[in-house]
Write an enzyme that holds these catalytic residues in place. Structure first.
Site, PDB file in Angstrom:
ATOM      1  N   TRP A   1       0.833  -1.206   0.000  1.00  0.00           N
ATOM      2  CA  TRP A   1       0.000   0.000   0.000  1.00  0.00           C
ATOM      3  C   TRP A   1       0.864   1.252   0.000  1.00  0.00           C
ATOM      4  O   TRP A   1       0.367   2.353  -0.241  1.00  0.00           O
ATOM      5  CB  TRP A   1      -0.952   0.003   1.185  1.00  0.00           C
ATOM      6  CG  TRP A   1      -0.307   0.209   2.532  1.00  0.00           C
ATOM      7  CD1 TRP A   1       0.668  -0.543   3.092  1.00  0.00           C
ATOM      8  CD2 TRP A   1      -0.627   1.227   3.480  1.00  0.00           C
ATOM      9  NE1 TRP A   1       0.990  -0.061   4.341  1.00  0.00           N
ATOM     10  CE2 TRP A   1       0.215   1.018   4.598  1.00  0.00           C
ATOM     11  CE3 TRP A   1      -1.537   2.275   3.502  1.00  0.00           C
ATOM     12  CZ2 TRP A   1       0.174   1.841   5.729  1.00  0.00           C
ATOM     13  CZ3 TRP A   1      -1.580   3.096   4.626  1.00  0.00           C
ATOM     14  CH2 TRP A   1      -0.735   2.873   5.727  1.00  0.00           C
ATOM     15  N   ASP A   2       2.170   1.082   0.266  1.00  0.00           N
ATOM     16  CA  ASP A   2       3.102   2.210   0.236  1.00  0.00           C
ATOM     17  C   ASP A   2       2.932   3.027  -1.040  1.00  0.00           C
ATOM     18  O   ASP A   2       2.966   4.257  -1.027  1.00  0.00           O
ATOM     19  CB  ASP A   2       4.552   1.715   0.270  1.00  0.00           C
ATOM     20  CG  ASP A   2       4.879   0.805   1.425  1.00  0.00           C
ATOM     21  OD1 ASP A   2       3.975   0.094   1.901  1.00  0.00           O
ATOM     22  OD2 ASP A   2       6.054   0.771   1.831  1.00  0.00           O
TER      23      ASP A   2
ATOM     24  N   GLU B   1      -0.185  -2.774  12.219  1.00  0.00           N
ATOM     25  CA  GLU B   1      -0.054  -4.230  12.157  1.00  0.00           C
ATOM     26  C   GLU B   1       0.195  -4.867  13.525  1.00  0.00           C
ATOM     27  O   GLU B   1       0.359  -6.084  13.611  1.00  0.00           O
ATOM     28  CB  GLU B   1       1.063  -4.592  11.175  1.00  0.00           C
ATOM     29  CG  GLU B   1       0.725  -4.190   9.742  1.00  0.00           C
ATOM     30  CD  GLU B   1       1.956  -3.992   8.888  1.00  0.00           C
ATOM     31  OE1 GLU B   1       3.049  -4.419   9.306  1.00  0.00           O
ATOM     32  OE2 GLU B   1       1.823  -3.389   7.802  1.00  0.00           O
TER      33      GLU B   1
ATOM     34  N   LYS C   1       2.055   0.153  16.023  1.00  0.00           N
ATOM     35  CA  LYS C   1       3.286   0.033  15.244  1.00  0.00           C
ATOM     36  C   LYS C   1       3.545   1.297  14.426  1.00  0.00           C
ATOM     37  O   LYS C   1       4.661   1.809  14.374  1.00  0.00           O
ATOM     38  CB  LYS C   1       3.204  -1.174  14.316  1.00  0.00           C
ATOM     39  CG  LYS C   1       4.430  -1.333  13.407  1.00  0.00           C
ATOM     40  CD  LYS C   1       4.285  -2.526  12.476  1.00  0.00           C
ATOM     41  CE  LYS C   1       5.511  -2.661  11.574  1.00  0.00           C
ATOM     42  NZ  LYS C   1       5.381  -3.781  10.617  1.00  0.00           N
ATOM     43  N   GLN C   2       2.517   1.763  13.730  1.00  0.00           N
ATOM     44  CA  GLN C   2       2.671   2.909  12.839  1.00  0.00           C
ATOM     45  C   GLN C   2       1.382   3.706  12.835  1.00  0.00           C
ATOM     46  O   GLN C   2       0.310   3.182  13.138  1.00  0.00           O
ATOM     47  CB  GLN C   2       3.006   2.452  11.427  1.00  0.00           C
ATOM     48  CG  GLN C   2       1.951   1.578  10.789  1.00  0.00           C
ATOM     49  CD  GLN C   2       2.490   0.779   9.619  1.00  0.00           C
ATOM     50  OE1 GLN C   2       3.430   0.017   9.753  1.00  0.00           O
ATOM     51  NE2 GLN C   2       1.884   0.956   8.454  1.00  0.00           N
TER      52      GLN C   2
END
Length: 815
Positions: free
Chosen positions: A396-397, A523, A626-627
């Site tokens: 998805w980046d 995630e 995580k992000q």
């Protein structure tokens, strides 16, 4: 975590699983920071030789045009960490092992192949192989030039027997001739006449090392090892040229590589050429008088196909070589510089106040361009073509981080990437059918469009990737007005993704539309109900599908779209569940997230990234992020939140986000800037921009983090420039951090080229070319035409930012 103090600055080596200290400096133009590079606004220059930095510099000095990628290895072939030569989309299949298999699990993975290496030009000085590990290196520097698009190198080396030569080389991967690369290699004897031998190779099935002996089994960010993946089909040579053709055993892809040479000798010499199996070699032997030099210009041509025959591919690379030779080295360089001049005209970001940041931003933009410029309907891998990390997969980046920059700077490249997604529609529809869903379900990670993530909680369950593709598609159409793309690809992408989400979710007894059992961007919180990011992205995808169908009714009819179906999409979007904790007054990242047990961050000090030190069993049950997830959603879908909600949500989620992904810092930086935490935003931007240049995650040797590099554009334009594009309305809310005294950036919107120049007190908008355009500045709408528009910037209100989790402080540059 290793913390060090330099001039009062705290630096945390976030994400570093080794134990090496790093020191932070904020240098001025022309100085050399401890990270090894001279600071220059338009180039990356490394002086001296350090064997421990080879893997890192191979990735940083990589050249690519989106089709061919050459890591920055030495022409002499050794020393080397990862001898990478990559072609976009060329891969080998491998089995995905499962302890316990299950229905719908992908059966095979894909791994990028190190194809035939044409970079090698070995040098023997008398009878000594040139190798920087032996003898003495008197001078050595390498320069990646962002304006010429070349990698230059100059080395003065003395052999173990005392003979000194000066080696000068320059290489390029052509932006204008997609299948061509070229190298100019010069050797000059110093102090005496010398017998020199050059061996110019095409070499397949090189042994791969690197990654410090680690494998994908130790670190999932690394690539699976492939042992001699190429099988020889053809080897031929004549005069100064040669060609090798190989195929892969499992994926059935065929690759051809060709080389030809121009040779300049001060006198006579002996040449020979051979080609056999995995090696083709031109050998040149000559006695070269001091004061003269031998010059070898090497032209390379690459091509691959899943369908074309060996003779056809051979013909293709022969034609590429003929084109390169006819153009010539000097003209190839001129074309390269002209291409980049056009790019910088539309994409440059200029900064005053932090010279190293200026260098890092342009480095970032240059590498994002290299990753996507000439993909020609191919994916943009997470590492670009700079290394084998993540097996060369796209995630998805691409649509979420890389596409925004390309859409507003190199829109043709953005359109090509979306055409690749559309070209995999059959695979996406088949995947949806396999899992009992409607429409198209795009893969979490892939090279050819097939899902190849073996870990379904963070892979297959990451359904937001389909919404990300839809959102990128709609934004591209709005920003470019590319109706041909919408008719040919865009409507179908939006329709099939809308069908997927309408079928994936359901209306509950209260009339709310729910999307359950999925994983959002975070995630560390997998298989949840109503992830806020996913629901917002799906809501936007559903609405964009309705809008596109309305614009293109003929295409919609061909796709079988009915009025009842669009009414369903509207209902799903309007009734979308948005979890909210009334007691805390914050949105929930996912349903019941704020009820999970807190994570003990004190016990995690020095144990980042968490995924390499703790079981997912533990991570999934705790409040640890995580992000950026919800925080990122507040940027992408910012028109769905009030300013007060954004501030309160950021204050809640920032202290529990560990940024174990290089994707996180740039997202948090944008939202931090919007809510007024400008110092924190600058530090977070620094972490994103310097991820690779300072090797903050200690894994740059496996390839650059292209999405983090694209974050440089996002943080400047969307963060400190405050640019938003909601529904096609381009608005700005600029404010500079105190570390910068000036910033300007350029954008292309529907053929209007604009530049925005910002200082501490005001912003000036200029239309460089194209039609007039309506914009907004801090809520005030205006039309930009021939006359520049200057507007004052409201003074920021100083605010105390929340603290990061212990041990996860951002990469601090603010004083």
């Amino acid at each position: 975590m290793i913390e060090s103090n330099t001039a009062g600055l705290v630096h945390t080596t976030h994400g570093d699983t080794s134990s090496h200290p790093d020191t932070l400096h904020i240098p001025t133009h022309g100085t050399r920071p401890d990270h090894g590079f001279d600071v220059h606004p338009w180039e990356l220059r490394w002086r001296g030789f350090d064997i421990d930095t080879i893997g890192r510099t191979e990735a940083l000095f990589a050249l690519s045009n989106g089709h061919i990628g050459l890591r920055g290895t030495f022409e002499e072939g050794e020393p080397v960490d990862v001898p990478g030569t990559y072609l976009n989309g060329f891969y080998e299949l491998r089995d995905l092992p499962y302890a316990e298999s299950g229905y719908g699990y992908p059966e095979s993975g894909q791994t990028v192949v190190n194809v035939t290496d044409g970079k090698i030009i070995r040098l023997l000085v008398e009878d000594e192989p040139m190798d920087l590990r032996y003898g003495s290196t008197v001078e050595h520097e390498r320069v990646l030039d962002f304006r010429t698009g070349t990698l230059r190198r100059e080395t003065m080396w003395t052999s173990p027997t005392g003979r000194t030569v000066r080696i000068t080389s320059e290489r390029l991967v052509s932006f204008t001739k997609r299948t061509v690369a070229a190298i100019r290699y010069e050797v000059e004897p110093i102090g005496e006449d010398m017998k020199l031998v050059l061996q110019s190779d095409l070499l397949a099935n090189e042994p791969l090392a690197g990654a410090g002996g680690k494998s994908a089994a130790d670190d999932p960010r690394l690539a699976a090892a492939l042992d001699a993946p190429l099988v020889a089909d053809l080897a031929d040579s004549e005069d100064y040229s040669a060609v090798l053709v190989h195929h892969t055993r499992q994926s059935g892809l065929t690759v051809a590589a060709a080389m030809d040479h121009e040779l300049e000798l001060p006198g006579s010499g002996d040449t020979s050429i051979r080609a056999d199996g995995d090696l083709a070699r031109l050998t040149v032997a000559a006695t070269v008088p001091q004061g003269t030099k031998i010059v070898l210009t090497k032209f390379l041509g690459y091509g691959w196909s899943a369908r074309r025959s060996v003779p056809a591919l051979r013909a293709q690379v022969d034609a590429a070589i003929a084109m390169a030779r006819e153009t010539g080295w000097d003209a190839l360089k001129e074309e390269q510089a002209a291409y980049l001049a056009d790019f910088w005209r539309d994409a440059d970001i200029e900064l005053d106040g932090d010279a190293e940041m200026q260098q890092a931003v342009r480095f970032s933009l240059f590498h994002v361009l290299q990753a996507g410029a000439r993909g020609q309907s191919r994916a943009i891998p997470a590492k670009g073509l700079t290394g084998p990390g993540y097996d060369g997969h796209t995630f998805w980046d691409t649509e979420t981080f890389i596409m925004p920059m390309l859409t507003y700077t190199v829109p043709a490249a953005a359109g090509e990437e979306l055409r690749w997604r559309h070209g995999t529609m059959d695979k996406a529809k088949a995947r949806a059918t396999e899992l009992g869903e409607s429409g198209a379900m795009f893969p979490w990670r892939s090279i050819n469009g097939d899902e190849c993530s073996g870990y379904w909680p963070a892979g297959t369950a990451g359904v937001h990737v389909s919404a990300d593709i839809a959102n990128a598609t709609a934004k591209y159409i709005r920003a470019t007005g590319d109706e041909a793309f919408e008719v040919e690809c865009g409507v179908e992408l939006l329709v099939e993704i809308a069908r997927f989400f309408a079928g994936l979710g359901h209306h509950d007894a209260n009339g709310q539309f729910r999307i359950d059992g999925i994983t959002g961007p975070d995630e560390y919180t997998a298989i949840v109900n109503n992830n806020m990011f996913t629901n917002l992205a799906a809501q936007q995808a559903l609405r964009d599908a309705v809008t596109s169908v309305g614009r293109q009714p003929a295409v919609a009819r061909d796709l079988g779209v009915t009025a009842a179906e669009t009414a369903l999409w509207t209902s799903c979007a309007d009734d979308m569940t948005m979890p909210y904790d009334d007691a805390l007054g914050v949105h929930q990242q996912s349903e019941a997230f704020t009820l999970l047990a807190p994570w003990d961050f004190e016990r995690s000090r020095g144990r980042y990234p968490l995924l390499l030190n703790y079981p997912y069993y533990d991570l999934y049950r705790k409040q640890v992020v995580k992000q950026a997830d919800l925080v990122f959603a507040m940027y992408l879908f910012g028109d769905r939140f009030t300013p007060e909600q954004k501030l309160k949500n950021f204050d809640y989620y920032y202290p529990i986000t560990v940024r174990d992904s290089s994707l996180s810092a740039c997202c948090e930086a944008v939202t931090a800037a919007e809510v007024g935490y400008l110092d924190l935003a600058y530090d977070l931007m620094s972490e994103s921009v310097f991820t690779d240049l300072h090797d903050l995650h200690s894994n740059v040797s496996s390839g650059l983090h292209i999405a983090a590099l694209a974050g440089a554009w996002t943080d400047c334009v969307a963060g400190f420039g405050g640019m938003r594009d909601f529904g096609g309305s381009i608005t700005f809310a600029p404010q500079l951090p105190r570390q910068l005294t000036y910033m300007s950036f350029r954008m292309v919107v529907r053929e209007s080229r604009i530049v925005v120049a910002i200082d501490a007190e005001s912003a000036t908008y200029r239309l460089l070319s194209g039609p007039t355009i309506e914009l907004a500045h801090h809520g005030e709408t205006f039309v930009l035409g021939d006359v520049p528009v200057r507007r004052s910037i409201p003074a920021p209100t100083p605010q105390q930012a929340p603290s990061a989790p212990p041990g996860c402080e951002p990469y601090r540059r603010s004083l």
